[in-house]
Design a protein around this motif. Structure first.
Motif, PDB file in Angstrom:
ATOM      1  N   GLY A  78      42.617  24.952 -30.177  1.00  8.70           N
ATOM      2  CA  GLY A  78      41.690  24.342 -29.234  1.00  8.70           C
ATOM      3  C   GLY A  78      41.313  22.903 -29.539  1.00  8.70           C
ATOM      4  N   CYS A  79      42.237  22.104 -30.025  1.00 11.40           N
ATOM      5  CA  CYS A  79      41.937  20.694 -30.296  1.00 11.40           C
ATOM      6  C   CYS A  79      41.570  19.990 -28.988  1.00 11.40           C
ATOM      7  N   THR A  80      40.439  19.317 -28.980  1.00 15.78           N
ATOM      8  CA  THR A  80      39.911  18.754 -27.738  1.00 15.78           C
ATOM      9  C   THR A  80      40.829  17.723 -27.111  1.00 15.78           C
ATOM     10  N   GLU A 139      43.727  27.488 -24.409  1.00 12.64           N
ATOM     11  CA  GLU A 139      43.350  27.967 -25.731  1.00 12.64           C
ATOM     12  C   GLU A 139      42.857  29.409 -25.749  1.00 12.64           C
ATOM     13  N   LYS A 140      42.711  30.033 -24.569  1.00 15.32           N
ATOM     14  CA  LYS A 140      42.189  31.403 -24.521  1.00 15.32           C
ATOM     15  C   LYS A 140      43.175  32.417 -23.967  1.00 15.32           C
ATOM     16  N   LEU A 244      38.390  22.529 -32.776  1.00 14.60           N
ATOM     17  CA  LEU A 244      37.392  23.585 -32.879  1.00 14.60           C
ATOM     18  C   LEU A 244      37.749  24.681 -33.869  1.00 14.60           C
ATOM     19  N   ARG A 245      39.020  25.089 -33.919  1.00 16.34           N
ATOM     20  CA  ARG A 245      39.398  26.233 -34.745  1.00 16.34           C
ATOM     21  C   ARG A 245      40.578  25.947 -35.669  1.00 16.34           C
ATOM     22  N   SER A 246      40.876  24.694 -35.895  1.00 17.64           N
ATOM     23  CA  SER A 246      41.982  24.342 -36.781  1.00 17.64           C
ATOM     24  C   SER A 246      41.575  24.509 -38.243  1.00 17.64           C
ATOM     25  N   PRO A 247      42.543  24.710 -39.133  1.00 16.59           N
ATOM     26  CA  PRO A 247      42.235  24.770 -40.564  1.00 16.59           C
ATOM     27  C   PRO A 247      41.558  23.478 -41.026  1.00 16.59           C
ATOM     28  N   PRO A 308      45.619  14.847 -17.657  1.00 19.35           N
ATOM     29  CA  PRO A 308      44.466  15.230 -16.839  1.00 19.35           C
ATOM     30  C   PRO A 308      43.600  16.327 -17.459  1.00 19.35           C
ATOM     31  N   ALA A 309      44.224  17.413 -17.905  1.00 21.45           N
ATOM     32  CA  ALA A 309      43.448  18.522 -18.479  1.00 21.45           C
ATOM     33  C   ALA A 309      42.831  18.120 -19.814  1.00 21.45           C
ATOM     34  N   ALA A 310      43.599  17.438 -20.646  1.00 20.89           N
ATOM     35  CA  ALA A 310      43.089  17.014 -21.952  1.00 20.89           C
ATOM     36  C   ALA A 310      41.955  16.008 -21.797  1.00 20.89           C
TER      37      ALA A 310
END
Length: 315
Positions: A78-80, A139-140, A244-247, A308-310
């Motif tokens: 989930g990298c923004t 991401e989901k 958000l959830r990366s190592p 666009p989404a990013a």
């Protein structure tokens, strides 16, 4: 940031509950239909099986100077800033386009499957797009190419690579949490093991890559293998805001060191370099020093680019 001038006491104002402000539009989640749900986690992630006929992306189709392969569509990290968020939408749109693509307009699942058996065609069942916006579905709702290794073994022709590299993980992290369960990246590496003389690259943020040290060492004996550990900042707090959830950075640097110590050609991919956020001299110098201490063979940078989404998710 202060929003409005309403004073809240005890969570209520004027006897009414104060709702939380939504920073992003919310839509009711609904499961995609037509593709099997392989697993669903309490953290809200769903893994959905996706059958594919081809897995190799040509330089002409991507505009990049190498071939690529991605075992998953979407990424739970989930990298923004991830530029690949739009790939999830494109894949779903193609699935929808193929699901009911009959001249007579028939969409009955049993009829389509029966026709497929007699005609030998591969027909994707009807598929409804996710109810989530693309930046969240990426991401989901992870699409899992369950037969990626089998398709690769049938379709890979080293002569067609024409001296270009084959890079694993250009639009999704091949060692994201899903890989612990499905082992698709490991399967790809096993297929490549039967060839010789290829240039193979891997891009990942995950220390899980060290799980495959044995096969990476075996591949390095017959191929030119490079592992790129992606890290935008050595600041753990900033990294958590961006990814958000990366190592955590320290885990990635430990993985880099372990790869180097085991004879794998590896280095640091500083990506993305974000103007005004991670492009300061002190921050970049800290990354360079950390990479040097880990024994990195190189450090290379890549600038931020937002589709666009990013763009919506990042801003």
């Amino acid at each position: 940031m202060r929003v409005g001038a309403v004073r809240v006491k005890g969570g209520r104002t004027d006897g009414q509950a104060v709702p939380q402000l939504d920073l992003l539009p919310r839509r009711p989640a609904a499961p995609p239909r037509g593709l099997p749900v392989l697993d669903e986690r309490n953290r809200g992630t769903r893994f959905i099986g996706l059958s594919v006929n081809s897995v190799l992306n040509t330089p002409a189709s991507t505009g990049m100077g190498f071939w690529s392969i991605n075992p998953y569509v979407g990424c739970e990290f989930g990298c923004t800033y991830c530029y690949a968020r739009d790939t999830h939408r494109w894949t779903v749109e193609r699935a929808v386009g193929r699901s009911g693509g009959r001249a007579d307009g028939r969409t009955d699942v049993r009829a389509i499957e029966a026709d497929a058996k007699t005609s030998g065609l591969t027909v994707l069942p009807p598929y409804r797009p996710s109810a989530l916006p693309p930046e969240e579905a990426f991401e989901k709702e992870i699409l899992v190419k369950t037969d990626v290794a089998e398709v690769l073994s049938r379709t890979l022709n080293p002569a067609k690579l024409a001296g270009h590299s084959l890079v694993i993980g250009t639009a999704t992290d091949p060692y994201q949490p899903a890989e612990r369960q499905f082992w698709l990246t490991r399967g790809i590496l096993e297929v490549l093991r039967s060839y010789h003389g290829l240039s193979i690259g891997i891009i990942t943020k995950s220390s899980l890559v060290t799980r495959d040290l044995d096969i990476l060492q075996a591949l390095s004996a017959h191929h030119d293998v490079t592992v790129n550990i992606s890290l935008a900042t050595a600041d753990a707090r900033l990294a958590r805001l961006l990814e958000l959830r990366s190592p955590i950075p320290a885990a990635r640097l430990r993985a880099l060191r372990r790869l180097i110590e085991n004879g794998i050609h590896a280095g640091l991919l500083v990506a993305p370099i974000i103007p005004g956020v991670t492009d300061d001299w002190a921050g970049l110098a800290r990354l360079m020093e950390a990479a040097k201490e880990a024994g990195a063979r190189y450090v290379v940078g890549s600038a931020l680019r937002l589709g666009p989404a990013a763009r919506h998710r990042f801003l």
